[in-house]
Design an enzyme around this catalytic site. Structure first.
Site, PDB file in Angstrom:
ATOM      1  N   ASP A 188      -7.901  15.523  14.138  1.00  0.00           N
ATOM      2  CA  ASP A 188      -6.435  16.211  14.209  1.00  0.00           C
ATOM      3  C   ASP A 188      -6.799  17.756  14.592  1.00  0.00           C
ATOM      4  O   ASP A 188      -7.404  18.227  14.151  1.00  0.00           O
ATOM      5  CB  ASP A 188      -6.066  16.201  12.745  1.00  0.00           C
ATOM      6  CG  ASP A 188      -4.753  16.700  12.548  1.00  0.00           C
ATOM      7  OD1 ASP A 188      -4.181  17.379  13.726  1.00  0.00           O
ATOM      8  OD2 ASP A 188      -4.048  16.409  11.523  1.00  0.00           O
ATOM      9  N   CYS A 217       0.983  15.560  18.320  1.00  0.00           N
ATOM     10  CA  CYS A 217      -0.168  15.884  19.142  1.00  0.00           C
ATOM     11  C   CYS A 217      -1.176  14.753  19.901  1.00  0.00           C
ATOM     12  O   CYS A 217      -0.936  14.561  20.972  1.00  0.00           O
ATOM     13  CB  CYS A 217      -1.290  16.669  18.126  1.00  0.00           C
ATOM     14  SG  CYS A 217      -0.236  18.554  17.680  1.00  0.00           S
ATOM     15  N   ARG A 218      -1.819  14.017  18.847  1.00  0.00           N
ATOM     16  CA  ARG A 218      -2.663  12.969  19.395  1.00  0.00           C
ATOM     17  C   ARG A 218      -2.037  11.989  20.142  1.00  0.00           C
ATOM     18  O   ARG A 218      -2.307  11.450  21.235  1.00  0.00           O
ATOM     19  CB  ARG A 218      -3.641  12.512  18.307  1.00  0.00           C
ATOM     20  CG  ARG A 218      -4.494  13.733  17.978  1.00  0.00           C
ATOM     21  CD  ARG A 218      -5.347  13.355  16.924  1.00  0.00           C
ATOM     22  NE  ARG A 218      -4.351  13.241  15.409  1.00  0.00           N
ATOM     23  CZ  ARG A 218      -4.659  13.106  14.123  1.00  0.00           C
ATOM     24  NH1 ARG A 218      -6.012  12.493  14.022  1.00  0.00           N
ATOM     25  NH2 ARG A 218      -3.856  13.009  13.213  1.00  0.00           N
ATOM     26  N   SER A 219      -1.072  11.304  19.459  1.00  0.00           N
ATOM     27  CA  SER A 219      -0.461  10.188  19.835  1.00  0.00           C
ATOM     28  C   SER A 219       0.493  10.018  20.785  1.00  0.00           C
ATOM     29  O   SER A 219       0.390   9.341  22.084  1.00  0.00           O
ATOM     30  CB  SER A 219       0.138   9.060  18.841  1.00  0.00           C
ATOM     31  OG  SER A 219       1.115   9.706  18.324  1.00  0.00           O
ATOM     32  N   CYS A 224      -0.581   8.495  15.169  1.00  0.00           N
ATOM     33  CA  CYS A 224      -1.068   9.366  14.533  1.00  0.00           C
ATOM     34  C   CYS A 224      -0.199  10.119  13.246  1.00  0.00           C
ATOM     35  O   CYS A 224       0.599   9.204  12.811  1.00  0.00           O
ATOM     36  CB  CYS A 224      -1.571  10.620  15.539  1.00  0.00           C
ATOM     37  SG  CYS A 224      -0.188  11.402  16.237  1.00  0.00           S
ATOM     38  N   ASN A 228       2.739  12.413  15.310  1.00  0.00           N
ATOM     39  CA  ASN A 228       3.572  12.123  16.555  1.00  0.00           C
ATOM     40  C   ASN A 228       3.757  13.366  17.350  1.00  0.00           C
ATOM     41  O   ASN A 228       4.985  13.318  18.136  1.00  0.00           O
ATOM     42  CB  ASN A 228       4.544  11.219  16.182  1.00  0.00           C
ATOM     43  CG  ASN A 228       4.835  10.493  17.604  1.00  0.00           C
ATOM     44  OD1 ASN A 228       6.007  10.414  17.912  1.00  0.00           O
ATOM     45  ND2 ASN A 228       4.081  10.075  18.368  1.00  0.00           N
TER      46      ASN A 228
HETATM   47  P1  4NP Z   1      -0.945  14.656  15.112  1.00  0.00           P
HETATM   48  O1  4NP Z   1      -1.116  16.248  14.613  1.00  0.00           O
HETATM   49  O2  4NP Z   1      -1.163  13.698  13.748  1.00  0.00           O
HETATM   50  O3  4NP Z   1      -2.012  14.575  16.214  1.00  0.00           O
HETATM   51  O4  4NP Z   1       0.477  14.851  15.662  1.00  0.00           O
HETATM   52  C1  4NP Z   1      -0.442  16.812  13.457  1.00  0.00           C
HETATM   53  C2  4NP Z   1       0.778  17.277  13.503  1.00  0.00           C
HETATM   54  C3  4NP Z   1       1.481  17.873  12.662  1.00  0.00           C
HETATM   55  C4  4NP Z   1       0.926  17.857  11.407  1.00  0.00           C
HETATM   56  C5  4NP Z   1      -0.277  17.377  11.252  1.00  0.00           C
HETATM   57  C6  4NP Z   1      -0.953  16.753  12.286  1.00  0.00           C
HETATM   58  N1  4NP Z   1       1.471  18.514  10.401  1.00  0.00           N
HETATM   59  O5  4NP Z   1       1.153  18.688   8.871  1.00  0.00           O
HETATM   60  O6  4NP Z   1       2.772  18.934  10.461  1.00  0.00           O
END
Ligand code: 4NP
Length: 175
Positions: A143, A30-32, A25, A28
């Site tokens: 997201d 939340c989702r992945s 993602c 790294n």
């Molecule tokens: P992820 O979510 O891609 O599912 O881990 C996010 C985590 C952090 C951010 C964006 C999306 N960020 O902008 O810091």
């Protein structure tokens, strides 16, 4: 889920001893890492750990070294998943080290394609949404970072469905 076994990266798994899967993602956190933890649990439920190598990474590097986002850890824990992955960024060697590279959304997919060292490596990229067939149809994993609790629950619902299907499809192919 239609014709998923005809996707090149999936059909190439035939006869493999071990399948190496990398979930990707943006952050790294939340989702992945959630997909990583859920997939580890699905594989463990089947006692199939010896045949699967599972990891996750982010296209961005903002959170390298961090545990997953606390909100995701709390929601996942309520379903029995302990998410302890330490955030890392995608690296070129991942394209050699993994058989399937699974982005959560179109943005992650585009960034992976840009990074891919060759067309053969690019063929390893298979979006997570390909494995999702729950009634509520999504063509990406949204997201949850700027969302409330329901965003995290939705991600976990989609990932539980997708990981169960990923396990079934791949297990049929590798036998
Ligand atoms: P992820 O979510 O891609 O599912 O881990 C996010 C985590 C952090 C951010 C964006 C999306 N960020 O902008 O810091």
């Amino acid at each position: 889920m239609n014709n998923i076994e005809s996707i090149e990266a999936i059909s190439r798994l035939k006869g493999k001893e071990k399948v190496r899967v990398l979930f990707v993602c943006l952050g790294n956190i939340c989702r992945s890492p959630a997909a990583d933890g859920i997939m580890q649990a699905v594989v463990a439920e089947h006692g199939d750990e010896a045949r699967w190598e599972i990891d996750s990474a982010g296209t961005g590097g903002y959170h390298v070294g961090d545990l997953p986002d606390n909100r995701m850890r709390i929601h996942a824990r309520r379903r029995g998943y302990e998410l302890n992955h330490i955030c890392r960024q995608v690296r070129y060697s991942d394209f050699d080290d993994f058989d399937l590279i699974i982005p959560m959304d179109a943005n992650n997919e585009m960034n992976l394609k840009r990074l891919s060292p060759s067309l053969e490596n690019e063929a390893k990229i298979v979006p997570m949404a390909k494995f999702i067939d729950m009634a509520l149809r999504y063509d990406y994993i949204p997201d949850p970072y700027y969302e409330g609790a329901e965003g995290f629950e939705l991600v976990l619902n989609l990932l539980e469905n997708g990981c169960a299907n990923l396990y079934d499809v791949v297990s049929r192919v590798i036998k």
